[in-house]
Motif scaffolding. Structure first.
Motif, PDB file in Angstrom:
ATOM      1  N   PHE A 135     126.705 -10.079  17.400  1.00 35.80           N
ATOM      2  CA  PHE A 135     126.339 -10.613  16.089  1.00 35.80           C
ATOM      3  C   PHE A 135     124.872 -11.020  16.025  1.00 35.80           C
ATOM      4  O   PHE A 135     124.177 -10.723  15.050  1.00 35.80           O
ATOM      5  CB  PHE A 135     127.224 -11.804  15.732  1.00 35.80           C
ATOM      6  CG  PHE A 135     126.780 -12.511  14.478  1.00 35.80           C
ATOM      7  CD1 PHE A 135     126.919 -11.914  13.232  1.00 35.80           C
ATOM      8  CD2 PHE A 135     126.192 -13.769  14.541  1.00 35.80           C
ATOM      9  CE1 PHE A 135     126.484 -12.550  12.072  1.00 35.80           C
ATOM     10  CE2 PHE A 135     125.764 -14.418  13.394  1.00 35.80           C
ATOM     11  CZ  PHE A 135     125.912 -13.806  12.150  1.00 35.80           C
ATOM     12  N   THR A 136     124.376 -11.717  17.049  1.00 33.28           N
ATOM     13  CA  THR A 136     122.996 -12.208  16.965  1.00 33.28           C
ATOM     14  C   THR A 136     122.005 -11.044  16.942  1.00 33.28           C
ATOM     15  O   THR A 136     120.990 -11.104  16.239  1.00 33.28           O
ATOM     16  CB  THR A 136     122.667 -13.157  18.126  1.00 33.28           C
ATOM     17  OG1 THR A 136     122.839 -12.477  19.379  1.00 33.28           O
ATOM     18  CG2 THR A 136     123.555 -14.393  18.085  1.00 33.28           C
ATOM     19  N   HIS A 137     122.299  -9.992  17.693  1.00 31.42           N
ATOM     20  CA  HIS A 137     121.400  -8.841  17.666  1.00 31.42           C
ATOM     21  C   HIS A 137     121.406  -8.190  16.285  1.00 31.42           C
ATOM     22  O   HIS A 137     120.340  -7.879  15.734  1.00 31.42           O
ATOM     23  CB  HIS A 137     121.807  -7.814  18.713  1.00 31.42           C
ATOM     24  CG  HIS A 137     121.026  -6.529  18.599  1.00 31.42           C
ATOM     25  ND1 HIS A 137     119.682  -6.459  18.895  1.00 31.42           N
ATOM     26  CD2 HIS A 137     121.396  -5.286  18.189  1.00 31.42           C
ATOM     27  CE1 HIS A 137     119.261  -5.224  18.674  1.00 31.42           C
ATOM     28  NE2 HIS A 137     120.278  -4.493  18.246  1.00 31.42           N
ATOM     29  N   LYS A 138     122.583  -7.988  15.709  1.00 31.85           N
ATOM     30  CA  LYS A 138     122.652  -7.368  14.392  1.00 31.85           C
ATOM     31  C   LYS A 138     121.953  -8.226  13.344  1.00 31.85           C
ATOM     32  O   LYS A 138     121.207  -7.706  12.498  1.00 31.85           O
ATOM     33  CB  LYS A 138     124.103  -7.138  13.982  1.00 31.85           C
ATOM     34  CG  LYS A 138     124.253  -6.557  12.565  1.00 31.85           C
ATOM     35  CD  LYS A 138     125.681  -6.225  12.227  1.00 31.85           C
ATOM     36  CE  LYS A 138     125.828  -5.818  10.765  1.00 31.85           C
ATOM     37  NZ  LYS A 138     124.907  -4.732  10.363  1.00 31.85           N
ATOM     38  N   LEU A 139     122.188  -9.536  13.386  1.00 32.79           N
ATOM     39  CA  LEU A 139     121.546 -10.436  12.430  1.00 32.79           C
ATOM     40  C   LEU A 139     120.033 -10.309  12.494  1.00 32.79           C
ATOM     41  O   LEU A 139     119.356 -10.113  11.470  1.00 32.79           O
ATOM     42  CB  LEU A 139     121.968 -11.881  12.732  1.00 32.79           C
ATOM     43  CG  LEU A 139     121.189 -12.991  12.009  1.00 32.79           C
ATOM     44  CD1 LEU A 139     121.349 -12.867  10.507  1.00 32.79           C
ATOM     45  CD2 LEU A 139     121.659 -14.360  12.490  1.00 32.79           C
ATOM     46  N   CYS A 140     119.482 -10.406  13.704  1.00 28.32           N
ATOM     47  CA  CYS A 140     118.029 -10.383  13.843  1.00 28.32           C
ATOM     48  C   CYS A 140     117.450  -8.998  13.561  1.00 28.32           C
ATOM     49  O   CYS A 140     116.397  -8.878  12.920  1.00 28.32           O
ATOM     50  CB  CYS A 140     117.634 -10.852  15.240  1.00 28.32           C
ATOM     51  SG  CYS A 140     118.023 -12.585  15.570  1.00 28.32           S
ATOM     52  N   ALA A 141     118.128  -7.953  14.040  1.00 28.76           N
ATOM     53  CA  ALA A 141     117.627  -6.598  13.814  1.00 28.76           C
ATOM     54  C   ALA A 141     117.607  -6.263  12.321  1.00 28.76           C
ATOM     55  O   ALA A 141     116.629  -5.685  11.815  1.00 28.76           O
ATOM     56  CB  ALA A 141     118.476  -5.590  14.580  1.00 28.76           C
ATOM     57  N   ASP A 142     118.654  -6.614  11.599  1.00 24.89           N
ATOM     58  CA  ASP A 142     118.695  -6.344  10.159  1.00 24.89           C
ATOM     59  C   ASP A 142     117.679  -7.190   9.403  1.00 24.89           C
ATOM     60  O   ASP A 142     117.061  -6.734   8.429  1.00 24.89           O
ATOM     61  CB  ASP A 142     120.103  -6.600   9.618  1.00 24.89           C
ATOM     62  CG  ASP A 142     121.110  -5.569  10.082  1.00 24.89           C
ATOM     63  OD1 ASP A 142     120.706  -4.612  10.781  1.00 24.89           O
ATOM     64  OD2 ASP A 142     122.310  -5.722   9.764  1.00 24.89           O
ATOM     65  N   TRP A 143     117.514  -8.433   9.836  1.00 26.45           N
ATOM     66  CA  TRP A 143     116.536  -9.340   9.225  1.00 26.45           C
ATOM     67  C   TRP A 143     115.127  -8.764   9.393  1.00 26.45           C
ATOM     68  O   TRP A 143     114.329  -8.744   8.443  1.00 26.45           O
ATOM     69  CB  TRP A 143     116.660 -10.689   9.909  1.00 26.45           C
ATOM     70  CG  TRP A 143     115.980 -11.854   9.265  1.00 26.45           C
ATOM     71  CD1 TRP A 143     115.376 -11.906   8.046  1.00 26.45           C
ATOM     72  CD2 TRP A 143     115.853 -13.162   9.821  1.00 26.45           C
ATOM     73  NE1 TRP A 143     114.868 -13.157   7.802  1.00 26.45           N
ATOM     74  CE2 TRP A 143     115.157 -13.943   8.880  1.00 26.45           C
ATOM     75  CE3 TRP A 143     116.259 -13.742  11.021  1.00 26.45           C
ATOM     76  CZ2 TRP A 143     114.852 -15.288   9.119  1.00 26.45           C
ATOM     77  CZ3 TRP A 143     115.968 -15.070  11.252  1.00 26.45           C
ATOM     78  CH2 TRP A 143     115.268 -15.840  10.309  1.00 26.45           C
ATOM     79  N   GLU A 144     114.827  -8.277  10.582  1.00 24.60           N
ATOM     80  CA  GLU A 144     113.514  -7.694  10.830  1.00 24.60           C
ATOM     81  C   GLU A 144     113.312  -6.423  10.010  1.00 24.60           C
ATOM     82  O   GLU A 144     112.239  -6.204   9.431  1.00 24.60           O
ATOM     83  CB  GLU A 144     113.354  -7.399  12.322  1.00 24.60           C
ATOM     84  CG  GLU A 144     113.269  -8.646  13.190  1.00 24.60           C
ATOM     85  CD  GLU A 144     113.069  -8.329  14.667  1.00 24.60           C
ATOM     86  OE1 GLU A 144     112.834  -7.144  14.995  1.00 24.60           O
ATOM     87  OE2 GLU A 144     113.147  -9.269  15.497  1.00 24.60           O
ATOM     88  N   SER A 145     114.337  -5.585   9.966  1.00 23.36           N
ATOM     89  CA  SER A 145     114.228  -4.333   9.205  1.00 23.36           C
ATOM     90  C   SER A 145     113.951  -4.599   7.733  1.00 23.36           C
ATOM     91  O   SER A 145     113.151  -3.900   7.094  1.00 23.36           O
ATOM     92  CB  SER A 145     115.501  -3.495   9.364  1.00 23.36           C
ATOM     93  OG  SER A 145     115.662  -3.068  10.693  1.00 23.36           O
ATOM     94  N   ARG A 146     114.633  -5.618   7.201  1.00 25.35           N
ATOM     95  CA  ARG A 146     114.412  -5.966   5.787  1.00 25.35           C
ATOM     96  C   ARG A 146     112.962  -6.398   5.567  1.00 25.35           C
ATOM     97  O   ARG A 146     112.317  -5.962   4.605  1.00 25.35           O
ATOM     98  CB  ARG A 146     115.385  -7.078   5.389  1.00 25.35           C
ATOM     99  CG  ARG A 146     115.306  -7.512   3.934  1.00 25.35           C
ATOM    100  CD  ARG A 146     115.755  -6.441   2.964  1.00 25.35           C
ATOM    101  NE  ARG A 146     117.088  -5.947   3.209  1.00 25.35           N
ATOM    102  CZ  ARG A 146     118.204  -6.513   2.729  1.00 25.35           C
ATOM    103  NH1 ARG A 146     118.135  -7.610   1.994  1.00 25.35           N
ATOM    104  NH2 ARG A 146     119.368  -5.969   2.995  1.00 25.35           N
TER     105      ARG A 146
END
Length: 297
Positions: free
Chosen positions: A137-148
């Protein structure tokens, strides 16, 4: 420089505002409750509770995007995880919409992320900005946040991403850690062998300003001190600074009962180092934990 800060009433945001005002920058602060922010800083800043209320002709030179629900204030249910996710990505999407309609675009967006990008890393290897994240979860949260956040590059805006560790200062995470240690009930969590990547609040504020001003810098930066420690070493040094023993371990299962999946942030860890910041010439005021804790307390 006129700087817009989201999450302006938070632990890092408030400290950043003080620093920017002290160095003759002007600030627009976004907060869901702007009144306390206005009372704290008076007419030295402008406050807003909705980015849609900012006029298109407003002059904004830089944006620092720190908004997001507190990560460890309650147990992680599936509903809570969705709140954590949405609060970060939705605010970042609103920032993008603001930039799109501003008549003059800001030159830089410094946007939040976290060392959770790397996921739980049980070994001792050092993680720099090129290290891959582990699924969770933490990787997906941060990766998606960065991509946005990176979407604004197509608008000609420079983007810097803050992969932030545990920020130590007067308040924040350290405030929640102190009560058991002050009562001589503190100690390592679980085995204590998990890595604890930290940064002192003054350095956190300084590196944000560093990224604002250095126009050649972009991409991800590990916002952590250069010398991470194990959880056991952190507990030992915190006890020493407080003049209290720190030998009573907190069983990992207790943390999992209290925080659910969120306990992985405390029971597991990552050995993260700020390679790109150091290559860029940033100098840490508090590279060592003992001095960072003394300054924070």
């Amino acid at each position: 420089m006129n700087v817009l800060i989201t999450g302006a009433s938070g632990f890092i945001g408030s400290a950043l505002i003080r620093h920017l005002l002290d160095t003759d920058r002007t600030v627009i602060g976004l907060s869901r409750k702007p009144e306390p922010l206005a009372r704290r800083f008076g007419n030295r800043i402008k406050t807003v509770d909705d980015l849609a209320k900012i006029d298109a002709d407003t002059s904004i030179d830089a944006i620092v995007n720190l908004a997001g629900e507190p990560i460890l204030d309650r147990r992680w249910s599936e509903k809570r995880k969705q709140v954590l996710y949405n609060s970060r990505l939705d605010t970042t999407a609103a920032v993008i919409k603001l930039i799109q309609r501003l008549n003059t675009k800001p030159t830089v967006l410094v946007s939040g992320s976290a060392i959770g990008y790397y996921g739980s890393q049980p070994d001792d290897r050092m993680l720099d900005e090129n290290s891959e994240g582990r699924n969770g979860f933490t990787h997906k949260l941060c990766a998606d946040w960065e991509s946005r956040a990176l979407e604004v590059q197509r608008l000609g805006v420079r983007v810097c991403l803050l992969r932030t560790g545990v920020v130590l200062g007067h308040g924040g995470a350290l405030k929640r850690m102190l009560p058991p240690f002050k009562m001589a009930l503190g100690g390592p969590i679980g085995s204590g062998r998990q890595w604890f990547s930290w940064i002192q609040l003054d350095d956190m504020v300084s590196l944000i300003d560093f990224l604002l001003q250095h126009q050649v810098l972009s991409g991800a930066f590990n916002a952590t001190a250069p010398e991470p420690v194990t959880n056991a070493e952190f507990s030992k040094q915190l006890g020493r600074v407080l003049g209290r023993p720190a030998i009573l371990p907190m069983p990992a299962f207790v943390m999992r009962l209290a925080l659910g999946e969120g306990a992985e942030l405390l029971c597991e860890g990552q050995r993260v180092v700020p390679v790109r910041l150091q290559q860029a010439g940033f100098e840490f005021r508090y590279p060592k934990l003992d001095k960072a804790l003394a300054a924070s307390l």
